[in-house]
Design a protein around this motif. Sequence first.
Motif, PDB file in Angstrom:
ATOM      1  N   ASP A 194     -43.927   4.644  25.673  1.00 53.06           N
ATOM      2  CA  ASP A 194     -44.375   5.157  24.791  1.00 53.06           C
ATOM      3  C   ASP A 194     -45.631   5.859  24.793  1.00 53.06           C
ATOM      4  OD1 ASP A 194     -41.518   4.153  23.361  1.00 53.06           O
ATOM      5  OD2 ASP A 194     -42.986   3.000  21.949  1.00 53.06           O
ATOM      6  N   THR A 195     -45.346   7.154  23.504  1.00 51.46           N
ATOM      7  CA  THR A 195     -47.078   7.026  23.008  1.00 51.46           C
ATOM      8  C   THR A 195     -47.763   6.432  22.132  1.00 51.46           C
ATOM      9  OG1 THR A 195     -46.260   8.348  21.336  1.00 51.46           O
ATOM     10  CG2 THR A 195     -46.330   9.954  23.024  1.00 51.46           C
ATOM     11  N   PRO A 196     -48.857   6.748  22.192  1.00 51.62           N
ATOM     12  CA  PRO A 196     -49.385   5.538  21.186  1.00 51.62           C
ATOM     13  C   PRO A 196     -48.389   5.716  20.003  1.00 51.62           C
ATOM     14  CG  PRO A 196     -50.987   6.523  22.148  1.00 51.62           C
ATOM     15  CD  PRO A 196     -50.238   7.668  22.604  1.00 51.62           C
ATOM     16  N   LYS A 197     -48.000   7.044  19.006  1.00 52.32           N
ATOM     17  CA  LYS A 197     -47.796   7.037  17.859  1.00 52.32           C
ATOM     18  C   LYS A 197     -46.450   6.522  17.809  1.00 52.32           C
ATOM     19  CE  LYS A 197     -46.066  10.839  14.584  1.00 52.32           C
ATOM     20  NZ  LYS A 197     -46.371  12.355  14.629  1.00 52.32           N
ATOM     21  N   GLN A 198     -45.535   6.707  18.799  1.00 52.15           N
ATOM     22  CA  GLN A 198     -44.458   6.003  18.983  1.00 52.15           C
ATOM     23  C   GLN A 198     -44.647   4.269  18.517  1.00 52.15           C
ATOM     24  OE1 GLN A 198     -43.251   7.686  22.156  1.00 52.15           O
ATOM     25  NE2 GLN A 198     -41.489   9.209  22.109  1.00 52.15           N
ATOM     26  N   LEU A 199     -45.458   4.103  19.417  1.00 51.36           N
ATOM     27  CA  LEU A 199     -45.723   2.294  19.891  1.00 51.36           C
ATOM     28  C   LEU A 199     -46.246   1.588  18.355  1.00 51.36           C
ATOM     29  CD1 LEU A 199     -45.688  -0.326  21.630  1.00 51.36           C
ATOM     30  CD2 LEU A 199     -48.159   0.189  22.391  1.00 51.36           C
ATOM     31  N   LEU A 200     -47.082   2.735  17.302  1.00 50.55           N
ATOM     32  CA  LEU A 200     -48.020   2.347  16.114  1.00 50.55           C
ATOM     33  C   LEU A 200     -46.177   2.328  15.101  1.00 50.55           C
ATOM     34  CD1 LEU A 200     -50.844   3.963  16.401  1.00 50.55           C
ATOM     35  CD2 LEU A 200     -50.260   1.331  16.837  1.00 50.55           C
ATOM     36  N   ALA A 201     -45.317   3.398  16.191  1.00 45.75           N
ATOM     37  CA  ALA A 201     -44.472   3.217  14.573  1.00 45.75           C
ATOM     38  C   ALA A 201     -43.408   2.291  15.112  1.00 45.75           C
ATOM     39  CB  ALA A 201     -43.162   4.283  15.350  1.00 45.75           C
ATOM     40  N   ARG A 202     -43.266   1.644  15.557  1.00 48.76           N
ATOM     41  CA  ARG A 202     -42.474   0.252  16.372  1.00 48.76           C
ATOM     42  C   ARG A 202     -42.922  -0.729  15.736  1.00 48.76           C
ATOM     43  NH1 ARG A 202     -38.656   2.079  20.598  1.00 48.76           N
ATOM     44  NH2 ARG A 202     -39.378   3.126  21.622  1.00 48.76           N
ATOM     45  N   LEU A 203     -44.716  -1.302  15.555  1.00 46.31           N
ATOM     46  CA  LEU A 203     -45.155  -2.264  15.126  1.00 46.31           C
ATOM     47  C   LEU A 203     -44.501  -1.852  13.586  1.00 46.31           C
ATOM     48  CD1 LEU A 203     -48.147  -1.989  17.261  1.00 46.31           C
ATOM     49  CD2 LEU A 203     -46.336  -4.558  17.043  1.00 46.31           C
ATOM     50  N   THR A 204     -45.133  -1.249  12.856  1.00 39.69           N
ATOM     51  CA  THR A 204     -44.554  -0.610  11.583  1.00 39.69           C
ATOM     52  C   THR A 204     -43.302  -0.700  10.811  1.00 39.69           C
ATOM     53  OG1 THR A 204     -46.893   0.551  11.811  1.00 39.69           O
ATOM     54  CG2 THR A 204     -45.534   0.653   9.918  1.00 39.69           C
ATOM     55  N   MET A 205     -42.335  -1.015  11.790  1.00 35.81           N
ATOM     56  CA  MET A 205     -41.458  -0.573  11.443  1.00 35.81           C
ATOM     57  C   MET A 205     -41.331  -1.801  11.596  1.00 35.81           C
ATOM     58  SD  MET A 205     -39.781   1.849  10.871  1.00 35.81           S
ATOM     59  CE  MET A 205     -37.809   1.377  10.565  1.00 35.81           C
ATOM     60  N   ALA A 206     -41.398  -2.814  12.421  1.00 33.96           N
ATOM     61  CA  ALA A 206     -40.481  -4.699  12.523  1.00 33.96           C
ATOM     62  C   ALA A 206     -41.955  -5.061  11.148  1.00 33.96           C
ATOM     63  CB  ALA A 206     -41.319  -4.888  13.764  1.00 33.96           C
ATOM     64  N   GLY A 207     -42.910  -4.328  10.656  1.00 32.98           N
ATOM     65  CA  GLY A 207     -43.553  -5.495   9.382  1.00 32.98           C
ATOM     66  C   GLY A 207     -44.540  -5.441   9.318  1.00 32.98           C
ATOM     67  N   PHE A 208     -45.622  -5.187  10.805  1.00 32.83           N
ATOM     68  CA  PHE A 208     -47.511  -5.209  11.578  1.00 32.83           C
ATOM     69  C   PHE A 208     -47.804  -4.843  10.166  1.00 32.83           C
ATOM     70  CE2 PHE A 208     -45.398  -7.805  14.391  1.00 32.83           C
ATOM     71  CZ  PHE A 208     -45.766  -8.631  15.125  1.00 32.83           C
TER      72      PHE A 208
END
Length: 269
Positions: free
Chosen positions: A177-191
């Motif tokens: 993942d790019t950093p942006k993609q990884l952060l988006a995954r975390l945010t979507m999970a609720g973090f």
Amino acid sequence: MQPHDTHADHAMTMPTDNKIAKRFAKAHHSYRSHAVVQRLMVQRLMAGLLAYLPAGVLPQVLEIGVGSGLLTDALLERYQVQQLYLNDLYEHIMENPLANQPSQCQYLLGDICHIDVPQGLNLVVSSAMLQWVYPLDGLLVKLYHAMATGGYFAMSSFVQGNLEQIYQLTGQGLAYDTPKQLLARLTMAGFVIDKVEVSDEVVYFDSPMAVLRHLQATGVTATSGSFRWNKQRLDEFCQRYWQLADAKGVPLTYRPIIIIAHKKTNKTP
């Protein structure tokens, strides 16, 4: 937990969990002396976590991808863990010495995506492992729901551009993942994201073959799936890799990311 290709046009048979387990089990005893960047990642991860979660007593902690125990050691040096859950694919992790013994320790062997995890976790940590899980979305949601409100998730992994010389020369690698993609995954999970740190760490070697030995000693093969080395392919790889060398030696670039996040507290009505 499936490794994945960097580009769709490079089709390959992906390693199974069993193959990944065998690789890392084989490298278990050599990992610590060769994992220079991974050791640095643990140091930075713990430094970042301590800024948000001061040293003290933690009732329940889960570590994903224990490996040779670099992160376990750092964790137990700083926190008094009452119940520690240690996860990986292979049973060698049960041989790791625990310098500061937690009150209770339980080993959770198997693919973290598919095994049951404890509930009410105060801290979940993982270093240099989650790049093997793709996509991360399902696991992140699972961990979010397993954590206590206000609990922390501290992870390090690798992002796009990691081991770029290997991909450049072989066309093989994981789809980071790019950093942006990884952060988006975390945010979507609720973090809620507290800290992000990305860096380029270049390690130099005496020869291209030394690079391959280094990767093998840390459980990471330079290629995956259906790619097979032969004399011609290896000679060509080494010849082209030498062209990337400079006065410091033959470079290998790691691109680690450190993330500290937490499960937000429930809002009162």
